[in-house]
Design an enzyme around this catalytic site. Structure first.
Site, short mmCIF file in Angstrom:
data_model
loop_
_atom_site.label_atom_id
_atom_site.label_comp_id
_atom_site.label_asym_id
_atom_site.label_seq_id
_atom_site.Cartn_x
_atom_site.Cartn_y
_atom_site.Cartn_z
N VAL A 14 68.43 68.86 19.21
CA VAL A 14 69.57 69.50 19.88
C VAL A 14 70.43 70.14 18.81
O VAL A 14 70.82 69.47 17.83
CB VAL A 14 70.39 68.47 20.68
CG1 VAL A 14 71.67 69.11 21.22
CG2 VAL A 14 69.56 67.88 21.81
N ARG A 55 60.20 81.34 20.67
CA ARG A 55 58.95 81.03 21.39
C ARG A 55 57.81 81.91 20.90
O ARG A 55 56.69 81.44 20.67
CB ARG A 55 59.16 81.23 22.89
CG ARG A 55 60.09 80.20 23.54
CD ARG A 55 60.21 80.46 25.03
NE ARG A 55 61.16 79.57 25.67
CZ ARG A 55 62.29 79.98 26.26
NH1 ARG A 55 62.59 81.28 26.30
NH2 ARG A 55 63.11 79.10 26.81
N ASP A 68 80.61 75.47 27.05
CA ASP A 68 81.76 75.56 26.17
C ASP A 68 82.17 74.13 25.83
O ASP A 68 82.66 73.40 26.69
CB ASP A 68 82.90 76.30 26.87
CG ASP A 68 84.14 76.46 25.99
OD1 ASP A 68 84.20 75.83 24.92
OD2 ASP A 68 85.06 77.19 26.40
N ASP A 76 78.92 65.49 28.88
CA ASP A 76 78.13 64.77 29.89
C ASP A 76 77.02 65.66 30.44
O ASP A 76 75.90 65.20 30.68
CB ASP A 76 79.03 64.29 31.02
CG ASP A 76 79.93 63.14 30.60
OD1 ASP A 76 79.61 62.48 29.59
OD2 ASP A 76 80.96 62.91 31.26
N TYR A 158 92.88 72.23 10.75
CA TYR A 158 91.43 72.37 10.56
C TYR A 158 90.93 71.34 9.54
O TYR A 158 89.92 70.65 9.77
CB TYR A 158 91.09 73.78 10.10
CG TYR A 158 89.64 73.93 9.70
CD1 TYR A 158 88.64 73.85 10.65
CD2 TYR A 158 89.29 74.12 8.37
CE1 TYR A 158 87.29 73.95 10.29
CE2 TYR A 158 87.95 74.24 7.99
CZ TYR A 158 86.96 74.15 8.96
OH TYR A 158 85.64 74.25 8.60
N LYS A 162 88.17 68.11 9.90
CA LYS A 162 87.00 67.90 9.04
C LYS A 162 87.07 66.56 8.30
O LYS A 162 86.04 65.96 8.00
CB LYS A 162 86.85 69.07 8.07
CG LYS A 162 86.46 70.37 8.76
CD LYS A 162 85.20 70.19 9.60
CE LYS A 162 84.80 71.41 10.37
NZ LYS A 162 83.59 71.22 11.19
#
Length: 260
Positions: A14, A55, A68, A76, A158, A162
């Site tokens: 993923v 592919r 988003d 979920d 920011y 991190k």
């Protein structure tokens, strides 16, 4: 190392933030290594073209999840849409930054960044940690940054997001190791990607997204943190001897000079 990815982590990965930048480069390299991919981003047209190319070129399977990740329901939904797959690797590359004086920032945008960079990353990391621990195999790549090692004036929030990612990854590297799950924080320096445009920064010398992706995958399973590329190592190690307050001031000066 790239040729060993499929053998170690299984047939599916993923990748969030897959439509551009580091996420895209990660996906290209994983596809070349033979892993089937779940590509996650908001840009449907970009992902559809990318899926077709992968592919055709690499002969892999690709599933698209158009989401988003600033929206709470997206985590979920992504977990449900991958429940039937033998996922063994999570690359959480979705994220963005802002720059400028904190008091001039828009709270709505800062909250959106918190949702993407931290909350959604936490949710996905937790869910896939459960799966990987049960199957006694897996890998998790979290995108940190060299700005996460100290405060960063003119990118204050920011850098704080991190720092969250960095400390989470360092701890999970230890916690999940007994289950056969590898965790790494990738902490690159300035990188040429869509990030700099959205953050409103002008980039001089910078890493390529490909350098960051390749360096991170090479280090996965070998160390808790990787500083991809020579520039990242130079910027971090040159500041190590200095007290933290000095590093904060120096990094603030660097960031101020980079704001458009």
């Amino acid at each position: 190392m790239q040729t060993q990815l499929k053998a170690r982590y299984g047939s599916w990965a993923v990748v969030t933030g897959a439509s551009s930048g580091i996420g895209r480069e990660m996906a290209l390299r994983l596809a070349k290594a033979g892993l089937n991919l779940v590509l996650v981003a908001r840009s449907q047209a970009v992902l559809e073209q990318m899926a077709k190319d992968l592919r055709d070129r690499d002969g892999i399977q690709v599933r698209l999840v158009i989401r988003d990740l600033s929206m709470a329901v997206s985590v979920d939904a992504l977990v449900m849409q991958t429940a039937d797959l033998d996922v063994g690797l999570l690359v959480a590359a979705a994220g963005f930054g802002t720059s400028g004086a904190f008091i001039d920032s828009r709270l709505e945008q800062e909250m959106e960044m918190l949702e993407v960079n931290c909350r959604s990353l936490l949710g996905l990391t937790w869910h896939f940690s459960q799966r990987f621990a049960q199957q006694r195999r897996g890998g998790i790549v979290l995108m940190s940054s060299i700005v996460g090692f100290q405060g960063m004036p003119f990118a204050a929030h920011y850098a704080a997001t991190k720092a969250y990612v960095q400390t989470l990854a360092e701890a999970l590297y230890v916690e999940l190791a007994p289950y056969g799950v590898d965790v790494i924080a990738a902490a690159p320096g300035p990188t040429n990607s869509n990030f700099s445009d959205r953050a409103g920064m002008k980039m001089g010398k910078a890493l390529s997204a490909g350098e960051v992706a390749q360096g991170t995958l090479n280090a996965l399973g070998r160390k808790p943190t990787v500083l991809p590329g020579f520039l990242s190592k130079l910027l971090v190690y040159s500041l190590v001897p200095l007290p933290r307050w000095a590093r904060v001031r120096i990094m603030g000066g660097v960031m101020k000079s980079m704001i458009k």
